[in-house]
Design a protein around this motif. Structure first.
Motif, PDB file in Angstrom:
ATOM      1  N   SER A  41       0.900  -1.299  -0.099  1.00 24.48           N
ATOM      2  CA  SER A  41       0.150  -0.139   0.010  1.00 24.48           C
ATOM      3  C   SER A  41       0.921   1.083   0.006  1.00 24.48           C
ATOM      4  O   SER A  41       1.969   1.190   0.775  1.00 24.48           O
ATOM      5  N   GLY A  42       0.556   2.178  -0.840  1.00 24.33           N
ATOM      6  CA  GLY A  42       1.121   3.283  -1.079  1.00 24.33           C
ATOM      7  C   GLY A  42       2.500   3.548  -1.622  1.00 24.33           C
ATOM      8  O   GLY A  42       3.281   4.370  -1.966  1.00 24.33           O
ATOM      9  N   THR A  47      -1.145   5.190  -8.693  1.00 27.04           N
ATOM     10  CA  THR A  47      -0.774   6.640  -9.425  1.00 27.04           C
ATOM     11  C   THR A  47      -0.254   6.120 -10.706  1.00 27.04           C
ATOM     12  O   THR A  47      -0.397   7.117 -11.604  1.00 27.04           O
TER      13      THR A  47
HETATM   14  N1  ATP Z   1      -4.683  12.535  -4.634  1.00 32.17           N
HETATM   15  C1  ATP Z   1      -3.594  12.587  -3.886  1.00 32.17           C
HETATM   16  N2  ATP Z   1      -3.330  13.456  -3.084  1.00 32.17           N
HETATM   17  C2  ATP Z   1      -2.061  13.246  -2.310  1.00 32.17           C
HETATM   18  N3  ATP Z   1      -1.382  12.215  -2.130  1.00 32.17           N
HETATM   19  C3  ATP Z   1      -1.827  11.155  -2.636  1.00 32.17           C
HETATM   20  C4  ATP Z   1      -3.037  11.005  -3.682  1.00 32.17           C
HETATM   21  N4  ATP Z   1      -2.859   9.968  -4.497  1.00 32.17           N
HETATM   22  C5  ATP Z   1      -2.103   9.073  -3.699  1.00 32.17           C
HETATM   23  N5  ATP Z   1      -1.338   9.902  -2.842  1.00 32.17           N
HETATM   24  C6  ATP Z   1      -0.093   9.346  -2.271  1.00 32.17           C
HETATM   25  O1  ATP Z   1       0.829   8.720  -3.301  1.00 32.17           O
HETATM   26  C7  ATP Z   1       1.283   7.632  -2.608  1.00 32.17           C
HETATM   27  C8  ATP Z   1       1.166   6.379  -3.728  1.00 32.17           C
HETATM   28  O2  ATP Z   1      -0.234   6.136  -3.706  1.00 32.17           O
HETATM   29  P1  ATP Z   1      -0.754   5.072  -4.396  1.00 32.17           P
HETATM   30  O3  ATP Z   1      -2.496   5.146  -4.340  1.00 32.17           O
HETATM   31  O4  ATP Z   1      -0.400   5.477  -5.945  1.00 32.17           O
HETATM   32  O5  ATP Z   1      -0.201   3.855  -4.091  1.00 32.17           O
HETATM   33  P2  ATP Z   1      -0.750   2.230  -4.175  1.00 32.17           P
HETATM   34  O6  ATP Z   1       0.601   1.431  -4.277  1.00 32.17           O
HETATM   35  O7  ATP Z   1      -1.660   2.278  -5.265  1.00 32.17           O
HETATM   36  O8  ATP Z   1      -1.377   2.000  -2.896  1.00 32.17           O
HETATM   37  P3  ATP Z   1      -3.096   1.351  -2.404  1.00 32.17           P
HETATM   38  O9  ATP Z   1      -2.720  -0.364  -2.779  1.00 32.17           O
HETATM   39  O10 ATP Z   1      -3.116   1.597  -0.873  1.00 32.17           O
HETATM   40  O11 ATP Z   1      -4.026   1.995  -3.388  1.00 32.17           O
HETATM   41  C9  ATP Z   1       0.562   7.555  -1.317  1.00 32.17           C
HETATM   42  O12 ATP Z   1       1.811   8.034  -0.502  1.00 32.17           O
HETATM   43  C10 ATP Z   1      -0.510   8.126  -1.562  1.00 32.17           C
HETATM   44  O13 ATP Z   1      -0.776   8.660  -0.152  1.00 32.17           O
END
Ligand code: ATP
Length: 368
Positions: A41-42, A47
């Protein structure tokens, strides 16, 4: 479906505020490939997917399909003109529309003739085995069925690329496995280029042609499921792919370029390196980097072996159906996790001999 050779993502960067959440992401995906972004996660998986979809502006790098620029910070093709399909974790169906109308929605926007829409919708619903539910509403369907509607709605548009963001994570364990099979079968049949996001290593291994492991916005490794599982590139990937016994060690000496002698506390171990690792481990040794070893619980053998013998006292045992998980402790207090067949009968407090086959020990630097 419009043909293309490859989708190319080069030097992709993304910031949220001051935080770099995607850091120099490079990946070329061949037409028809199933590629999974795997990470905790994160780590930036969603993104990256949203950047590829065009839902999120990029802060550097470029996204191309062959020589067609979709985004390079200046030129930008909006999501609806990329002809990519998306499926999300939460299905995102229209609750007031029937299954038919949910799947037909995009085709109607394209103003296709009614009979063609009907034919395409029925075909898509057949592909996900939902034709008998055509007149139902989303609330009358199980989670797995709703996700199939979402898939049908995606494939009916004949997208160039399918982007799937944790589509199975709201389902119970059994439905997840069923849907995993459906997804794989669908991909075998249609060969739509797919980018799939998950934090579930089993899902990634089962579905993908290639896996991209991400941590903190950075690619850790790209490889086939076999490569990633058997030859993780660093400690992070090893840990994420099920190597549980990770210990800081000292390397005492090399013999030849593949045999490494290691001290784990007072225990002397020998590791035989795979070709892929010999330069890497020599580099750790010669540059005085902090070495770690890791071993899968299932690779540890019970009994006395030819080398790498250790004695442990069994501490905790978990019965997990097909196998049992044993936690042992050495006299120096090192915890060792061992996974064996469920019919092995040991009890807490037993002293047992175990050994580690030298080819099963991976050596990494903690700094990578
Ligand atoms: N709209 C946003 N505004 C600010 N920070 C964001 C935003 N979207 C994502 N983040 C931050 O960017 C980082 C990557 O998030 P992302 O959702 O891409 O991760 P992920 O690997 O898909 O995690 P998950 O499985 O929890 O969705 C994280 O630290 C998240 O808090």
């Amino acid at each position: 479906m419009r043909e293309f050779n490859e989708l190319r993502i080069t030097g992709l960067n993304k910031y949220y505020g001051n935080k770099k959440v995607v850091d120099n992401f490079n990946l070329t995906i061949k037409n028809g490939e199933f590629v999974t972004l795997l990470g905790p996660s994160g780590s930036g998986k969603s993104t990256v997917l949203n950047c590829i979809a065009g839902l999120v502006p990029i802060d550097g790098g470029s996204i191309y399909i062959d020589d067609e620029c979709l985004d390079d910070g200046k030129k930008f093709v909006p999501p609806e003109r990329r002809n990519f399909g998306m499926v999300f974790q939460n299905y995102a169906l229209f609750p007031h529309l029937s299954v038919f109308d949910n799947v037909a929605f995009g085709l109607k926007l394209r103003k296709l003739p009614k009979d063609i829409v009907k034919e395409k919708v029925i075909d898509a619903l057949k592909m996900v085995h939902l034709e008998e539910h055509i007149n139902k509403y989303p609330r009358q369907l199980s989670g797995g069925e709703q996700q199939r509607v979402a898939l049908a709605r995606c494939i009916v548009m004949e997208p160039r690329v399918m982007l799937l963001d944790e589509p199975l994570s709201n389902l119970d364990a059994l439905s997840r496995i069923e849907m995993r099979y459906e997804l794989k079968a669908l991909h075998e049949r249609l060969k739509i280029t797919t980018i799939y996001v998950t934090h579930d290593q089993q899902e990634a291994l089962a579905l993908s042609d290639r896996i991209v492991v991400l941590n903190k916005g950075k690619i850790q490794q790209i490889g086939t499921p076999e490569e990633i599982y058997s030859y993780p590139a660093n400690l992070f990937v090893a840990n994420f792919l099920g190597f549980r016994n990770i210990w800081e060690v000292k390397i005492s000496r090399f013999e030849g370029d593949r045999e490494v002698h290691i001290n784990l506390g007072n225990i002397n171990l020998k590791a035989i390196l795979h070709e892929k690792y010999k330069v890497h481990v020599r580099n750790i040794f010669e540059n005085n980097k902090k070495p770690y070893i890791s071993v899968r619980p299932e690779d540890i053998e019970l009994g006395e072996g030819p080398e790498n013998n250790i004695e442990v006292k069994i501490d905790v045992i978990e019965y997990l159906g097909q196998h049992k998980q044993f936690w042992g402790i050495t006299s120096d207090g090192i915890n060792i996790e061992i996974s064996k067949d469920a019919d092995i009968s040991l009890k807490p407090g037993d002293n047992v001999k175990i050994w580690i086959p030298p080819e099963r020990i991976l050596v990494f630097s903690g700094e990578d």
